[in-house]
Design a protein around this motif. Structure first.
Motif, PDB file in Angstrom:
ATOM      1  N   UNK A 121       0.625  -1.009   0.370  1.00 44.69           N
ATOM      2  CA  UNK A 121      -0.268   0.173  -0.068  1.00 44.69           C
ATOM      3  C   UNK A 121       0.792   0.958   0.056  1.00 44.69           C
ATOM      4  N   UNK A 122       1.447   1.906  -0.674  1.00 45.36           N
ATOM      5  CA  UNK A 122       2.182   2.784  -0.905  1.00 45.36           C
ATOM      6  C   UNK A 122       1.473   3.843  -1.979  1.00 45.36           C
ATOM      7  N   UNK A 123       1.720   4.638  -1.805  1.00 51.53           N
ATOM      8  CA  UNK A 123       1.298   5.834  -2.534  1.00 51.53           C
ATOM      9  C   UNK A 123       1.870   6.524  -3.944  1.00 51.53           C
ATOM     10  N   UNK A 161      -5.421  -3.898   3.951  1.00 52.01           N
ATOM     11  CA  UNK A 161      -5.410  -2.804   3.746  1.00 52.01           C
ATOM     12  C   UNK A 161      -6.435  -2.223   4.760  1.00 52.01           C
ATOM     13  N   UNK A 162      -6.812  -3.229   5.797  1.00 52.22           N
ATOM     14  CA  UNK A 162      -7.689  -3.017   6.181  1.00 52.22           C
ATOM     15  C   UNK A 162      -7.700  -3.459   7.860  1.00 52.22           C
ATOM     16  N   UNK A 163      -7.215  -3.388   8.208  1.00 54.29           N
ATOM     17  CA  UNK A 163      -7.098  -4.620   9.243  1.00 54.29           C
ATOM     18  C   UNK A 163      -7.878  -4.629  10.099  1.00 54.29           C
ATOM     19  N   UNK A 179     -15.930  -1.564  -1.478  1.00 53.86           N
ATOM     20  CA  UNK A 179     -16.552  -0.761  -0.442  1.00 53.86           C
ATOM     21  C   UNK A 179     -16.664  -0.936   0.879  1.00 53.86           C
ATOM     22  N   UNK A 180     -16.522  -1.846   1.358  1.00 49.60           N
ATOM     23  CA  UNK A 180     -15.630  -1.762   3.454  1.00 49.60           C
ATOM     24  C   UNK A 180     -15.431  -1.570   2.826  1.00 49.60           C
ATOM     25  N   UNK A 181     -13.738  -1.212   2.976  1.00 46.03           N
ATOM     26  CA  UNK A 181     -12.565  -0.604   3.205  1.00 46.03           C
ATOM     27  C   UNK A 181     -12.541   0.510   3.200  1.00 46.03           C
TER      28      UNK A 181
END
Length: 636
Positions: free
Chosen positions: A218-220, A272-274, A311-313
């Motif tokens: 997850x790097x911009x 991405x969304x622990x 959607x959830x993240x």
């Protein structure tokens, strides 16, 4: 030739004698110039086959629907946000008693005995059974069996007529042109209709993949190659954590056999969304909708995994509702979804239609044994759907009847989002229209998608982070793997809220095409807005893959609008509801990131070109969350 002439005269005489209604008084109600792609006329339908006939009565006040929506959705209206109740909607649009009497009188005068005629409890449909010969004589049609390349068979005619004095009282008659009637056979199986194939792999709008990827981070700095939730937050300046989650709701629609795998969700969330690891969407099973695990592949899991993971993240910790529509044997149609969301639709003009929808209880082996899902849930505030069909597969009456229901949900305060398509100005599968209205890959006329062209939904196109660009640089229209669906409807007139923006585009950036390629009359333009649709990292079947499509764009926009609803609900305001009149208004000018580069090629052309302001490639542009939030918080 003489024999043919004699047969023709005798046939005409038989029709006159069989029906007391003078044939000369009939007018064509619906007509199709060509069958949908992959269907072939194979034989005449036997004259003794019994068909379940349904006559959809004309609804009152649909001509005022756009004005009603403008009244509750335009920022300048004193009634902004004052959404309607379902009972008010049902009463407003119910058919007039005159329509019931006129249609019943026509049928009885034509030889359909009153004992055979049933008025639906909602008084929106008149039903009766008729043999194919009887129905052909009644509506001046000729029924054939059509065979799909898969082997499925359907009953259809090319046109049908009704008496001139009856036509204003009728919206649609089934089975007729709509390619969703089942062939009655003493030896099943009963095969699902075209409208119920939405969830089958490769049907309609489906995400595309370039294959598996490894080393995902997850790097911009890597967002031009791999989109992650953090990339989207950076692109659209989203820095907001929901606080009114018990008041808010966000729904994502999937059609069986499309299904997510919990292991895929957890794999994605771990990276991405622990906080969401182990979390599932809240399942609403519509007509036996099931999250099946028997079939596992990108074709069966890619869509659902994509929609739910992003959607959830993006809305966490807001719960997400999964509307899973259709059992495994039959599947479901858009009408089945609408039946479940709005009881007034289900009991008034939708549902219970064996020619258009899945019918429940389902008698097929393994079918859903319960009653049809009719108004089983209050609709979520925002509903995203990444499925669509070609507008040309439908008839104007069929599409309009369904489009009006989306308008009614808008009156109730629901935001409806649909993907605009992945083939640029072409339809699903890259098919385009020929001069005769048929669809082929070498056609030259642009082929828009439905429901995206319905003015009462918000159509979402696709953008991309350009190669070697950053999240701080302007995006362009998506031209990697897919092309943002967009153009102009062949059915729907241009809505008032869009008139100024579309007129400005056509005046300042006239397309290099003629009426031979797209509808140059005052027609509905789409999409309305866009979001990134390229290089999404998703977990599917235990591996990471890159995915492309407006299938990604729609749930992302839905998530952003859900966060705006949260902020409004937290201070005691209502959900934003139908957003089109709002986002096209002067008050929202500058609230989107304008996309001015890239096109949406298709049908052997470069397609339309992105331009300042609205354009038929990316709409008004991509969301600028702080600016949108500021404006919506200022509204009542």
């Amino acid at each position: 030739m003489r024999t043919q002439a004699i047969v023709s005269v005798l046939a005409a005489l038989a029709l006159v004698l069989a029906s007391p209604t003078p044939r000369a008084s009939h007018v064509v109600h619906e007509k199709r110039v060509a069958p949908p792609p992959q269907w072939t006329r194979t034989r005449r339908l036997a004259s003794n086959v019994v068909l379940p006939v349904r006559v959809g009565l004309a609804q009152r006040n649909t001509d005022k629907l756009e004005d009603m929506l403008m009244d509750i959705a335009h920022p300048n209206s004193a009634n902004y946000g004052k959404h309607w109740s379902p009972s008010r909607i049902a009463a407003t649009f119910a058919p007039a008693p005159e329509s019931i009497g006129t249609v019943r009188g026509w049928l009885e005068d034509s030889g359909v005995h009153s004992s055979r005629i049933r008025l639906s409890p909602s008084r929106g449909w008149i039903d009766f059974n008729a043999t194919a010969q009887e129905l052909e004589e009644l509506i001046g049609a000729e029924y054939h069996v059509y065979t799909h390349e898969s082997g499925a068979e359907h009953i259809s005619c090319d046109s049908y007529s009704v008496p001139k004095h009856v036509q204003p009282h009728i919206e649609i008659i089934t089975p007729t042109l709509h390619f969703d009637a089942k062939v009655v056979s003493s030896d099943p199986p009963i095969l699902p209709g075209a409208s119920r194939n939405l969830g089958q792999p490769g049907v309609g709008v489906t995400p595309k993949t370039t294959g598996r990827v490894k080393g995902v981070k997850a790097e911009l700095a890597n967002c031009d190659k791999m989109i992650t939730p953090d990339c989207l937050r950076a692109l659209y300046n989203v820095n907001y954590k929901p606080i009114a989650i018990h008041k808010n709701s966000y729904g994502i629609v999937e059609y069986t056999p499309q299904a997510f795998l919990q292991s895929d969700l957890d794999m994605f969330f771990t990276n991405f969304s622990k906080s969401l690891v182990g979390t599932s969407p809240t399942l609403v099973s519509i007509d036996g909708g099931v999250v099946q695990t028997q079939n596992q592949s990108f074709g069966f899991n890619g869509e659902s995994d994509l929609d739910l993971q992003y959607g959830m993240a993006l809305v966490a910790p807001q719960p997400v509702t999964l509307y899973q529509a259709g059992d495994l044997p039959q599947g479901a149609s858009f009408n089945n979804l609408l039946d479940a969301l709005d009881k007034s639709y289900c009991t008034f003009e939708g549902g219970d239609d064996p020619n258009q929808d899945g019918i429940y209880p389902d008698p097929l082996p393994g079918g859903f044994a319960g009653p049809e899902s009719c108004g089983i849930v209050t609709p979520a505030n925002v509903i995203s759907t990444s499925y669509a069909s070609d507008e040309a597969d439908l008839t104007p009456f069929y599409a309009t009847r369904q489009c009006n229901e989306y308008g009614k949900l808008g009156l109730m305060g629901v935001t409806i989002l649909y993907s605009s398509g992945d083939q640029g100005v072409a339809g699903n599968g890259g098919r385009c229209l020929n001069p005769d209205g048929s669809q082929t890959k070498n056609g030259t006329r642009f082929n828009p998608l439905f429901p995206a062209v319905c003015p009462f939904v918000t159509a979402v196109g696709a953008t991309q982070v350009n190669p070697n660009a950053t999240v701080n640089d302007p995006e362009s229209a998506c031209e990697q793997v897919i092309f943002s669906g967009g153009g102009f409807s062949n059915f729907f007139a241009r809505p008032k809220f869009q008139e100024a923006a579309v007129t400005r585009f056509l005046r300042d950036h006239p397309p290099p095409f003629t009426s031979a390629q797209f509808n140059t009359s005052a027609s509905r333009g789409f999409p309305d807005l866009s979001a990134n649709g390229a290089n999404y990292v998703i977990a599917v079947d235990g591996e990471f893959a890159l995915v492309f499509g407006t299938s990604a764009s729609s749930p992302v926009v839905g998530a952003i609008l859900t966060l705006i609803n949260d902020a409004r609900l937290a201070i005691g305001k209502r959900p934003i509801g139908f957003i089109n009149p709002t986002i096209y208004s002067d008050f929202f000018n500058g609230a989107f990131n304008d996309i001015t580069t890239g096109g949406n090629q298709g049908c052997g052309t470069p397609g339309f070109t992105s331009a300042p302001g609205w354009d038929p490639v990316t709409g008004l542009g991509t969301p600028n969350f702080p600016k949108l939030l500021e404006r919506w918080l200022l509204l009542p």
